[in-house]
Write a protein that holds these residues in place. Structure first.
Motif, short mmCIF file in Angstrom:
data_model
loop_
_atom_site.label_atom_id
_atom_site.label_comp_id
_atom_site.label_asym_id
_atom_site.label_seq_id
_atom_site.Cartn_x
_atom_site.Cartn_y
_atom_site.Cartn_z
N TYR A 125 -8.36 5.61 -4.19
CA TYR A 125 -8.31 4.97 -3.55
C TYR A 125 -8.53 4.44 -2.32
O TYR A 125 -9.81 4.85 -1.93
N GLU A 184 -1.93 8.40 -13.48
CA GLU A 184 -3.21 9.29 -13.66
C GLU A 184 -1.84 9.77 -15.83
O GLU A 184 -2.89 10.55 -16.04
N SER A 228 -6.99 -2.41 -4.00
CA SER A 228 -6.02 -0.87 -3.55
C SER A 228 -6.57 0.32 -3.80
O SER A 228 -6.23 1.66 -3.36
N MET A 229 -6.77 0.43 -5.02
CA MET A 229 -7.28 1.46 -5.73
C MET A 229 -8.85 0.19 -6.73
O MET A 229 -8.14 -0.57 -7.26
N TYR A 279 1.52 3.29 -3.26
CA TYR A 279 0.07 4.19 -3.95
C TYR A 279 0.09 5.24 -4.63
O TYR A 279 -0.26 5.39 -5.57
N ASP A 280 1.52 6.33 -3.89
CA ASP A 280 1.28 7.53 -4.48
C ASP A 280 1.85 7.22 -6.33
O ASP A 280 1.85 8.23 -6.79
N SER A 281 3.39 6.39 -5.61
CA SER A 281 3.40 6.61 -7.22
C SER A 281 3.13 5.84 -8.52
O SER A 281 2.87 6.65 -9.53
N ALA A 294 -0.19 5.85 -8.23
CA ALA A 294 -1.69 6.97 -9.07
C ALA A 294 -0.65 7.81 -9.68
O ALA A 294 -1.22 8.24 -11.02
N LYS A 295 0.37 8.31 -9.52
CA LYS A 295 1.12 9.20 -10.58
C LYS A 295 1.28 8.79 -12.03
O LYS A 295 0.77 9.27 -12.62
N ASP A 296 1.97 7.78 -12.29
CA ASP A 296 1.87 6.66 -13.22
C ASP A 296 0.63 6.67 -14.06
O ASP A 296 0.70 6.33 -15.68
N SER A 350 1.13 -1.23 -0.31
CA SER A 350 -0.17 -0.07 0.04
C SER A 350 0.53 1.56 -0.14
O SER A 350 0.16 2.53 -0.26
N SER A 351 2.45 0.91 0.10
CA SER A 351 2.94 2.17 0.37
C SER A 351 3.67 2.69 -1.01
O SER A 351 3.82 3.69 -0.95
#
Length: 150
Positions: A95, A85, A101-102, A77-79, A81-83, A74-75
């Motif tokens: 999320y 996007e 997870s998404m 997520y941010d990277s 999500a950027k990909d 789950s850590s």
């Protein structure tokens, strides 16, 4: 934010094309008051512009799919999500709790484009363990949340 702000939001969610003057008449205030209130709602991040509603099928976008995404951790997520996007066919990404997870919504012209998005873009993103795809057969409901005027 007061009752007038909520009335403005409600009215504009129903019809974003309404002029400030007409909305002012409807709410018994001046068009200038509506303009000032909208600007403040934008500054506070409550109103984030207006959108044009388009019939995607009429433009040739025949496939809507939902994608449940399992992350390796789950850590990530941010990277991830950027990909995600960067993929223009992904129009919504959340999320989530539960099995995935998404959860993403994908809009494509046809099944071949969906295959490309899934196989050649999404599956190559580092951090995605696996995905599960759901193809929409029909959209039965699409509406805004009713803003309470109470």
């Amino acid at each position: 934010m007061d009752k007038l702000d909520l009335q403005i939001i409600h009215a504009m969610m129903e019809n974003a094309e309404i002029s400030y003057a007409d909305l002012g008449k409807q709410l018994f205030v001046s068009g200038g008051t509506i303009h000032v209130r909208i600007k403040k709602l934008q500054e506070y991040g409550i109103v984030k512009g207006t959108r044009l509603t388009v019939d995607l099928k009429a433009l040739g976008y025949d496939v809507i799919a939902f994608l449940g995404i399992y992350l390796e951790k789950s850590s990530l997520y941010d990277s991830v999500a950027k990909d995600l996007e960067k993929i223009p066919e992904i129009v919504r990404l959340n999320y989530t709790t539960g099995n995935y997870s998404m959860f993403a919504e994908i809009v494509c012209k046809d099944i071949n484009q969906l295959r490309y998005v899934l196989h050649d873009t999404v599956q190559k993103i580092k951090g995605i363990e696996r995905t599960e795809t759901f193809i929409s057969l029909e959209e039965s409901l699409n509406r805004n949340v009713r803003v309470s005027l109470d």
